[in-house]
Structure formats: structure tokens, C-alpha cells
Enzyme design. Structure first.
Site, PDB file in Angstrom:
ATOM      1  N   GLY A  92      11.433   4.576   8.009  1.00 35.14           N
ATOM      2  CA  GLY A  92      10.964   5.933   8.256  1.00 35.14           C
ATOM      3  C   GLY A  92      10.852   6.236   9.731  1.00 35.14           C
ATOM      4  CD  GLN A 144       4.226  -5.896  11.400  1.00 35.63           C
ATOM      5  OE1 GLN A 144       5.239  -6.458  10.973  1.00 35.63           O
ATOM      6  NE2 GLN A 144       4.044  -4.582  11.268  1.00 35.63           N
ATOM      7  CG  HIS A 153       5.992   2.950   1.774  1.00 40.23           C
ATOM      8  ND1 HIS A 153       4.634   3.166   1.708  1.00 40.23           N
ATOM      9  CD2 HIS A 153       6.201   2.216   2.899  1.00 40.23           C
ATOM     10  CE1 HIS A 153       4.046   2.585   2.743  1.00 40.23           C
ATOM     11  NE2 HIS A 153       4.973   2.006   3.485  1.00 40.23           N
ATOM     12  CD  GLN A 203       8.622  -0.696  12.222  1.00 44.79           C
ATOM     13  OE1 GLN A 203       7.571  -1.323  12.326  1.00 44.79           O
ATOM     14  NE2 GLN A 203       8.946  -0.043  11.104  1.00 44.79           N
ATOM     15  CB  ALA A 235      -0.951  -0.009   1.186  1.00 44.65           C
ATOM     16  CG  LEU A 236       4.548   0.461  -1.828  1.00 45.42           C
ATOM     17  CD1 LEU A 236       5.605   0.233  -2.894  1.00 45.42           C
ATOM     18  CD2 LEU A 236       5.131   0.263  -0.434  1.00 45.42           C
ATOM     19  CG  MET A 251       2.906  11.044   3.365  1.00 42.80           C
ATOM     20  SD  MET A 251       3.914  10.979   1.864  1.00 42.80           S
ATOM     21  CE  MET A 251       3.525  12.598   1.175  1.00 42.80           C
ATOM     22  CB  SER A 252       0.215   6.347   7.674  1.00 45.77           C
ATOM     23  OG  SER A 252      -0.182   5.071   8.114  1.00 45.77           O
ATOM     24  CB  SER A 253      -0.527   2.029   4.353  1.00 42.73           C
ATOM     25  OG  SER A 253       0.738   1.971   3.736  1.00 42.73           O
TER      26      SER A 253
END
Length: 298
Positions: free
Chosen positions: A155, A69, A45, A161, A40-41, A192-194
């Protein structure tokens, strides 16, 4: 009329095929970079891919929606999957190889080993997503070993993480350099995030945009010497008033090791938050004291 051809990317689905290609690159003396993703780029990314291409001779992007996860099965089921579009974007960016293993390839029958992540994995997201960082550490360890990459690019939006991955690679003596790249943001500042594409409720997108603005304001106040507890309480109230369903955490941590801080002092610090807008969980973080003026990677 000439037809514009869509570039294609070399894609492999097995560890054996991946290692065969990497062995050839290594024989030629080429350096290898890895960008692990769940697909889901978006441009966040792709900024990691561009950063890798600037310093590595060859760049692999992995796409694997890692079931171990996800603490919530429903979240796994609704995670966006856009394989064809992802492949197109990676090809246009100049990625040398797409590694897209299946669940059975990554976790074959009889798989029974899992990394237990402690230390920097505790608290923050680790406290609210039981087992999440165990799953992250396990799959990233496998990707590092499968790819034999020289460097991996992550990122800073997922700041905890990055710390977990670095700790894991250090503790397990994996010879890889973990590179953290600045968070890419939308025009209104939202990281920005999926998951952002799931902000489909009325007003959800506007409410989400309050998070980076509130964190930036709070970071400036803390850097100016206002009491941390007072600033955090006001920021939490601001987010709830803006329509956040809940705030999982809003904390000041030491940048180097995520140790909790009650005041900034002179050490680099990071303000981290997680909350929900509707059913969508958002995380973000900003540096405190000399706000991050690095240019975004592109």
C-alpha cells in the site's frame, strides 16, 4: 436450521511447506502474488489481496509481526494480533494460501545476517526509527525468496517503505515486480492502519482525522504556487493546534526517488508526514499536483 459454515484457508507455517506448494503452482504454469502483512487486517490489506487476485493466478498472504523492524520494544508488545479474524477475512476474500511463520522459523538460532538499507531509507521515517528499514528490508527479502512470488503488493500509505522494498529488490537482483496500490481511507479520510484501533483516548480519533485533511489542503496550496515553506509551517501549526502531540516530519519529496524539494516545479511530488496522537504514531502522504484521482483498489 442450516448452519452457515465459515470458509477456511489453507495455512502453512514453514518455509519448506510454502515452497512445496509454490513449486506445484509453478509447475502448472501459474503466476504467484504475495501480500506481506503483519496481521490485524483491515480493508486496506484486503484491497491489496483483491488487487493481487485480479492479476495473479494464486495469491499468498503472509502474516508475521517482524520484531527486527520495531525500534521500540513497547510498540512491538502492543501491536495488535488477531490471527483467527485475519484468517477468516482472508478466506472470505479468496486468498489461496496463508503463510504464518513463527519468529524461530524466520530467524532461526544462529541467524546473523541483516540488510543495511540506505538511500531512499534515509530521512523521514528512517531518521526517526533507527534500524526500522533494515528490519523491513531483511524480512521482505526473506519473504520474496521464500515465496518465489512473481509480484508483491504494497500500500502507498507506507510510501517510503515501497521505495525501500523496490530498491532492495533491484539491488539484490530479486526477480519480482513490486506493485504499489492506492491508500484506502476511512470515511473521514484517515488512512486505514492497524494502529488506528489504538486511538482510544478521548477525542483521539477526531484529532487523527485532521491529518489527511491538512495534508490535502497543503498539497492543493503548493500545487497552486504558494511557497512550500509557508504552507508547511502553517500545516504543522494546524496539526499541533488540533492536538497532535508532536510532528516528526512534514516534508515535500520528489515522487520518483524521495529527493527533498523546496518547490514542486513540474515534477510529480509527494507530501509526507508523521506525527503522534496520544501514544499512537500516524503516517500519511498525498500526491502534489493533480491530486490522486485513481479509484481505490477494491
Amino acid at each position: 436450521m442450516l448452519k452457515t459454515l465459515t470458509p477456511e484457508i489453507r495455512t502453512v507455517h514453514t518455509v519448506e511447506a510454502l515452497r512445496r506448494i509454490v513449486r506445484g503452482w509453478k509447475r502448472d504454469g501459474l503466476t504467484v502474488g504475495l501480500v506481506p502483512t503483519m496481521g490485524a487486517l483491515h480493508d486496506g490489506h484486503l484491497s491489496l489481496v483483491r488487487a493481487a487476485l485480479r492479476t495473479m493466478d494464486r495469491v499468498i498472504v503472509s502474516i508475521f509481526v517482524n520484531p527486527t523492524q520495531f525500534d521500540n520494544p513497547a510498540d512491538l508488545g502492543t501491536y495488535p494480533r488477531t490471527e483467527d479474524e485475519d484468517a477468516r477475512l482472508l478466506a472470505e476474500a479468496g486468498t489461496h494460501l496463508l503463510y504464518a511463520p513463527t519468529v524461530d522459523e524466520m530467524y532461526p538460532p544462529g541467524f546473523a545476517t541483516r540488510i543495511s538499507a540506505g538511500g531512499v531509507a534515509e530521512g523521514l521515517c528512517g531518521a526517526h526509527r533507527p534500524g526500522h528499514f533494515d528490519g523491513v528490508a531483511t524480512v521482505v527479502c526473506k519473504l520474496f525468496l521464500q515465496s518465489q512470488a512473481d509480484a508483491a503488493f504494497f500500500g502507498e500509505k507506507d510510501f517510503q517503505q515501497v521505495h525501500v522494498v523496490r530498491r532492495m529488490a533491484t539491488d539484490l537482483d530479486i526477480p519480482i515486480r513490486v506493485v504499489a496500490c492506492p491508500t484506502r481511507r476511512e470515511a473521514d479520510g484517515l488512512a486505514m492502519s492497524s494502529r488506528n484501533r489504538r486511538l482510544t483516548g478521548a477525542g483521539d480519533r477526531d484529532r487523527a482525522g485532521v491529518l489527511p485533511a491538512a495534508l490535502t489542503d497543503a498539497a492543493r496550496q503548493i500545487a497552486a504556487g504558494r511557497p512550500v515553506g509557508t504552507v508547511l509551517a502553517a500545516t504543522r501549526a494546524r496539526l499541533l493546534q488540533a492536538g497532535f502531540a508532536d510532528i516528526e516530519y512534514l516534508e515535500l519529496r520528489r515522487d520518483a526517488d524521495l529527493a527533498p524539494l523546496s518547490e514542486q516545479g513540474r515534477q510529480p511530488a509527494r507530501l509526507l508526514a508523521a506525527g503522534r496522537v496520544g501514544a499512537v504514531r500516524l503516517i500519511d502522504n498525498v500526491p502534489v499536483g493533480g491530486l490522486d484521482d485513481r479509484p481505490a483498489q477494491d
